[in-house]
Design an enzyme around this catalytic site. Structure first.
Site, short mmCIF file in Angstrom:
data_model
loop_
_atom_site.label_atom_id
_atom_site.label_comp_id
_atom_site.label_asym_id
_atom_site.label_seq_id
_atom_site.Cartn_x
_atom_site.Cartn_y
_atom_site.Cartn_z
N HIS A 80 -8.15 -4.99 -3.17
CA HIS A 80 -7.16 -4.44 -2.30
C HIS A 80 -6.31 -4.95 -0.53
O HIS A 80 -7.13 -5.22 -0.33
CB HIS A 80 -7.32 -2.79 -1.69
CG HIS A 80 -6.27 -1.89 -1.43
ND1 HIS A 80 -4.86 -0.93 -2.60
CD2 HIS A 80 -5.42 -1.49 -0.18
CE1 HIS A 80 -3.82 -0.52 -1.29
NE2 HIS A 80 -4.52 -0.87 -0.33
N ASP A 83 -9.06 -3.52 -7.21
CA ASP A 83 -9.43 -2.35 -5.77
C ASP A 83 -9.53 -1.24 -6.84
O ASP A 83 -8.89 -0.31 -7.44
CB ASP A 83 -7.18 -2.70 -6.46
CG ASP A 83 -7.20 -1.32 -4.73
OD1 ASP A 83 -7.77 -0.85 -4.34
OD2 ASP A 83 -5.84 -1.63 -4.14
N CYS A 111 0.57 -1.27 -0.01
CA CYS A 111 -0.07 -0.23 -0.19
C CYS A 111 0.81 1.19 0.36
O CYS A 111 1.97 1.06 -1.13
CB CYS A 111 -1.10 -0.31 0.99
SG CYS A 111 -2.13 0.81 1.49
#
Length: 222
Positions: free
Chosen positions: A189, A162, A117
């Site tokens: 995600h 995502d 991330c």
């Protein structure tokens, strides 16, 4: 398997880090770069898994610049706090800390990074600016930096569902860095985070196999 150590940084301040050592002679070293939630149990587990695969792994606690020993929850409050903290910290300082962490485990051999991330973008910058072979998982902040000339190879992993990384953003990676491996998976995600419902076992296992193969090639020379 691991232990907490202090990492000297370029800002005359030590930060903590979770160190997991390979048994026997390591294949190399991997700096494990956190999400916006800190060095959580998931990030420590990733470091342990690299150690089990033969790499010395170190996960620096970037938030120690702001608040010592911080681990946030994966709920809305934790997400909002984490976003505020990484904004205050800044990407430049994070990249400096990666360089310090890489130096701390330099005795392991060649060093690379893996990030998730927010950390996925820090991993990309580590390849672009520090010359460290890197693996970037679902880095939603990558696109502004794709025009920089890379100093080391980088591998990308994205979830096709995502919402924070639309297909056109993934396409930009392939367009601007055609020499790099860009993989997508039929999931969302944070699919590698096996501590919550975002986890997708099949996608995570395939991405992990590809990640280890990347480091075996780029760090261990296999």
């Amino acid at each position: 398997m691991g232990q907490t150590i202090n990492i000297p940084t370029t800002r005359t301040q030590c930060i903590g880090g979770y160190l997991a050592k390979a048994q026997g002679k390591p294949k190399g070293g991997v700096v494990v770069i956190q999400e916006i939630f800190g060095v959580t149990a998931h990030i420590r587990d990733v470091a342990d898994r690299f150690a089990a695969a033969g790499y010395t792994a170190l996960a620096p606690a970037f938030f120690d610049h702001l608040e010592s020993g911080l681990e946030l929850g994966y709920d809305q409050a934790g997400m909002e706090r984490g976003k505020a903290l990484v904004t205050e910290l800044g990407l430049d300082r994070a990249v400096e800390d990666v360089a310090s962490a890489a130096e701390a485990i330099a005795s392991a051999g060649r060093i690379g990074t893996v990030g998730f991330c927010w950390g996925g973008t820090v991993a990309l910058l580590s390849a672009l600016r520090l010359g460290l072979p890197s693996v970037s998982y679902y880095g939603a902040r990558n696109v502004p930096f794709l025009g920089e000339k890379p100093k080391a190879p980088v591998m990308f992993h994205f979830g096709e569902k995502d919402p924070s990384i639309p297909p056109e953003a993934v396409a930009k990676h392939r367009e601007l860095l055609p020499q790099m491996d860009v993989y997508t998976y039929p999931t969302g995600h944070a699919f590698n985070r096996d501590h919550d419902p975002h986890y997708d076992e099949a996608s995570a296992k395939l991405a992990w196999q590809r990640t280890l193969a990347f480091f075996d090639r780029e760090l261990a020379g296999a």
